[in-house]
Design an enzyme around this catalytic site. Structure first.
Site, PDB file in Angstrom:
ATOM      1  N   ASP A  15       0.849  -1.183   0.000  1.00  0.00           N
ATOM      2  CA  ASP A  15       0.000   0.000   0.000  1.00  0.00           C
ATOM      3  C   ASP A  15       0.898   1.250   0.000  1.00  0.00           C
ATOM      4  OD1 ASP A  15      -2.262   1.723   0.589  1.00  0.00           O
ATOM      5  OD2 ASP A  15      -1.519   1.727   2.655  1.00  0.00           O
ATOM      6  N   ASP A  17      -0.287   5.126   1.089  1.00  0.00           N
ATOM      7  CA  ASP A  17      -0.539   6.023   2.231  1.00  0.00           C
ATOM      8  C   ASP A  17      -0.637   5.238   3.535  1.00  0.00           C
ATOM      9  OD1 ASP A  17      -1.202   8.884   1.153  1.00  0.00           O
ATOM     10  OD2 ASP A  17      -2.214   7.494  -0.205  1.00  0.00           O
ATOM     11  N   ASP A 190      -2.451  -0.709   5.797  1.00  0.00           N
ATOM     12  CA  ASP A 190      -2.778  -0.029   7.064  1.00  0.00           C
ATOM     13  C   ASP A 190      -4.258   0.291   7.243  1.00  0.00           C
ATOM     14  OD1 ASP A 190      -2.694   2.103   5.016  1.00  0.00           O
ATOM     15  OD2 ASP A 190      -3.069   3.398   6.731  1.00  0.00           O
TER      16      ASP A 190
HETATM   17 MG   LIG Z   1      -3.080   3.050   3.277  1.00  0.00          MG
END
Ligand SMILES: [Mg+2]
Length: 249
Positions: A15, A17, A190
């Protein structure tokens, strides 16, 4: 870790961000942890597949990360993708929704209360309330009504809601497609949007692959994602340090 020992036959999904870049108040200002483009190039040279899989548009990802050789990038949850050949592909089913996305972007940009950030992404639009927490209800209701009006899908994220075409594209479809036939699969994420990716990794595991899921955790981490992860690291700096160790010297 099998990701390190068997890198040449492994697929690695990352991922952006909150994983390779710290979460910041202004989404336009998210910069990768220093050294990440070079790290990606090293990973790309070692791994069977390395793919950055993000909700951001490809143009944004390429602006932030450059074009590290042998690294695939999937933007807008796989609605846009640059393959190993460097050619950009867009989901033709999603393209048909571009007008609706633009209309919703215009309405939300016009009506958003101060501090609410409307982030146009071409084939999707994300509305952030990180700088205006009191506007959360406004954002949720505006997104729900835009979804009801247009048929776009409203998906929650970190202090944000995204409106996107109701097509079968999420991080899980990218992981299933690019991770298939790799005996080792790893995934770092996340946020809520990474849950389908972790689920796809688990499915590849049930089909026989050795798998590792890494949650890049902080105070906002979704409990569901934490519960699914094999490994937890504290924030993007620690995630990048782990990736440096996996990439080797
Ligand atoms: Mg993310």
């Amino acid at each position: 870790m099998p990701l390190r020992e068997r890198a040449e036959e492994a697929a690695l999904f990352l991922d952006y961000d909150g994983t390779l870049a710290p979460i910041v108040d202004d989404p336009a200002g998210a910069r990768p942890v220093p050294g990440v483009p070079e790290l990606l190039a090293r990973l790309g040279a070692r791994f069977g597949v390395v793919a950055v899989v993000s909700g951001r548009p490809l143009s944004y990802l390429q602006g932030a990360l450059g074009r590290p050789p042998a690294v695939r990038m999937a933007g807008l949850y796989g609605m846009e993708e640059v393959g190993a050949d460097g050619v950009l592909r867009r989901d033709p089913a999603a393209e048909g929704w571009r007008g609706s996305v633009q209309e919703v972007t215009d309405v939300l940009s016009r009506d958003a209360p101060p501090g609410v950030e409307v982030e146009p992404k071409g084939l999707a639009v994300t509305v952030h309330w990180r700088r205006a927490p009191e506007a959360e209800d406004w954002v949720r209701e505006a997104a729900a009504s835009a979804a009801a009006r247009t048929g776009l899908r409203a998906e929650p994220g970190r202090m944000s809601v995204e409106l996107r075409p109701p097509v079968a594209a999420d991080k899980g479809t990218v992981v299933s497609r690019l991770g298939a036939r790799h005996p080792v699969v790893g995934c770092f994420g996340d946020d809520l949007g990474d849950i389908p990716a972790f689920e796809a990794v688990a499915a590849l595991g049930r089909a026989g692959a050795t798998t590792v899921t890494v949650v890049v955790a902080d105070a906002e981490s979704p409990p569901q994602l934490l519960a699914m992860a094999d490994v937890s690291v504290a924030g993007p700096e620690a995630a990048v340090a782990l990736l440096e160790a996996i990439a080797g010297g």
